[in-house]
Design an enzyme around this catalytic site. Structure first.
Site, PDB file in Angstrom:
ATOM      1  N   PHE A   1       0.820  -1.211   0.000  1.00 54.43           N
ATOM      2  CA  PHE A   1       0.000   0.000   0.000  1.00 54.43           C
ATOM      3  C   PHE A   1       0.850   1.256   0.000  1.00 54.43           C
ATOM      4  O   PHE A   1       2.076   1.208   0.114  1.00 54.43           O
ATOM      5  CB  PHE A   1      -0.977  -0.004   1.185  1.00 54.43           C
ATOM      6  CG  PHE A   1      -0.326   0.141   2.547  1.00 54.43           C
ATOM      7  CD1 PHE A   1       0.315  -0.921   3.162  1.00 54.43           C
ATOM      8  CD2 PHE A   1      -0.373   1.358   3.218  1.00 54.43           C
ATOM      9  CE1 PHE A   1       0.900  -0.790   4.421  1.00 54.43           C
ATOM     10  CE2 PHE A   1       0.207   1.506   4.474  1.00 54.43           C
ATOM     11  CZ  PHE A   1       0.849   0.433   5.071  1.00 54.43           C
TER      12      PHE A   1
ATOM     13  N   ALA B   1       9.816  -2.070   0.922  1.00 57.59           N
ATOM     14  CA  ALA B   1       8.505  -2.128   0.254  1.00 57.59           C
ATOM     15  C   ALA B   1       7.447  -1.962   1.342  1.00 57.59           C
ATOM     16  O   ALA B   1       7.630  -2.428   2.457  1.00 57.59           O
ATOM     17  CB  ALA B   1       8.340  -3.461  -0.451  1.00 57.59           C
ATOM     18  N   LYS B   2       6.349  -1.334   0.989  1.00 54.54           N
ATOM     19  CA  LYS B   2       5.298  -1.079   1.992  1.00 54.54           C
ATOM     20  C   LYS B   2       4.315  -2.247   1.964  1.00 54.54           C
ATOM     21  O   LYS B   2       3.225  -2.151   1.400  1.00 54.54           O
ATOM     22  CB  LYS B   2       4.602   0.245   1.636  1.00 54.54           C
ATOM     23  CG  LYS B   2       4.638   1.253   2.766  1.00 54.54           C
ATOM     24  CD  LYS B   2       4.106   2.583   2.341  1.00 54.54           C
ATOM     25  CE  LYS B   2       3.105   3.172   3.320  1.00 54.54           C
ATOM     26  NZ  LYS B   2       3.524   3.320   4.682  1.00 54.54           N
ATOM     27  N   ILE B   3       4.752  -3.363   2.551  1.00 56.86           N
ATOM     28  CA  ILE B   3       4.003  -4.618   2.462  1.00 56.86           C
ATOM     29  C   ILE B   3       3.024  -4.739   3.634  1.00 56.86           C
ATOM     30  O   ILE B   3       3.410  -4.588   4.799  1.00 56.86           O
ATOM     31  CB  ILE B   3       4.994  -5.808   2.460  1.00 56.86           C
ATOM     32  CG1 ILE B   3       5.869  -5.743   1.187  1.00 56.86           C
ATOM     33  CG2 ILE B   3       4.251  -7.133   2.548  1.00 56.86           C
ATOM     34  CD1 ILE B   3       6.993  -6.735   1.135  1.00 56.86           C
TER      35      ILE B   3
END
Ligand SMILES: Cc1ncc(COP(=O)(O)O)c(C=O)c1O
Length: 318
Positions: A34, A154-156
């Site tokens: 996101f 990473a915006k996991i």
């Protein structure tokens, strides 16, 4: 307040139709990523400025790549969809746009490949997410997820369990916010924000390889400090006890915006009040994101509504 519409399955739909099955892969396993993007209302311009929208979507597509999510959209298309969403919701205030790309398959089985992907984008009103007048922080007992476990770069979605563990521990222990260390014991970042220290007159921030999310606000702050205050930020490893030695510390990120820290582990930062460098950057930051500085507005702020010619401004604000 719930907004009228969101974007899902390739179209704008009423918010109440924005539902997913309990079998959704991304829900069951956290296999999504996101972004959090802020839009700021500028009363004088009667405008919502979306801050660094392009950079957010560039990072979004990089996060997608890590998760092998393939979206049928370019950065430009994602920008257009977001602007259209805010317009459809007729939002005229501070907002938070949240695109989530996720594994939308309804199958059981932990993996990334061979699954259907989908995208949802919401836009909701949002004010301050955390106190911005002086935070009391504690170093977390939870370590930051490693690049070789769940890459923080990473915006996991699933990775945010790490942040949630740290945040709740901090609050339940009486602090406002957590400071997380890497597995090696170096300072990484806050639960959802990057950290800066003023040490011996020098701005310092943990480097890109310290399991941080490479924040867009982090980069903004470095540029503002350089251009406006003539201060170059040093990116390097930071020891825990440097937090105790610092004259000033602050967190920054889209959500927290710019939040000075006044104590760490019950030790005052500097003399325990917000310092001059933090105050100066904070003021600059809010001017810039709200589009009050024309040179940065052109560079970083995307207007949602048709722009009113300068000559008509006085009419609008009457
Ligand atoms: C873990 C984490 N670090 C740092 C940040 C700051 O990133 P940005 O400034 O791009 O919002 C965020 C998000 O706000 C975050 O979730």
């Amino acid at each position: 307040m719930v907004t009228k519409e969101l974007f899902m399955n390739g179209e704008f739909v009423p918010t109440e139709q924005g539902v997913i099955s309990v079998h959704t892969h991304g829900f069951a396993y956290g296999t999504g990523c996101f972004e959090g993007i802020r839009g700021y209302w500028n009363e004088q311009d009667q405008q919502v400025y979306l801050f660094r929208l392009r950079e957010h979507y560039e990072r979004f597509l990089r996060s997608c790549k890590v998760l092998q999510i393939e979206l049928p959209y370019t950065v430009d298309q994602l920008i257009d969809i977001s602007i259209e969403l805010v317009r459809r919701n007729d939002q005229r205030g501070d907002i938070y746009i949240k695109p989530i790309a996720y594994k939308a398959d309804l199958s059981i089985g932990v993996r990334l490949h061979g699954l259907r992907d989908d995208l949802v984008i919401t836009s909701q009103p949002m004010g301050n997410y955390i106190d911005i007048t002086g935070l009391h922080c504690g170093v977390s007992s939870w370590r930051r997820i490693d690049d070789n476990a769940i890459p923080a770069r990473a915006k996991i979605c699933g990775g945010y369990v790490n942040s949630a563990l740290a945040k709740s521990e901090a609050i339940q222990n009486g602090f406002d916010e957590a400071i997380m260390l890497t597995n090696e014991g170096h300072v990484s970042e806050g639960s959802a924000a990057n950290i800066f220290l003023l040490l011996n007159g020098e701005l310092v921030t943990p480097s890109a390889t310290e399991n941080i999310l490479l924040g867009i606000t982090r980069e903004t702050v470095m540029e503002l400090a350089r251009r406006e205050l003539g201060r170059i930020t040093r990116e390097r490893q930071v020891d825990r006890t440097e937090l105790y030695a610092a004259d000033e510390i602050f967190l920054c990120g889209t959500g927290v915006q710019f939040a000075p820290i006044v104590s760490v582990d019950h030790r005052p930062v500097g003399n325990g009040i917000v310092g001059p460098i933090s105050s100066a950057i904070q003021e600059l930051y809010f001017d810039v994101v709200r589009g009050r500085r024309p040179e940065y507005r052109t560079q970083w702020c995307i207007p949602v509504y048709a722009e009113v010619p300068a000559s008509e401004h006085s009419e609008v604000v009457k």
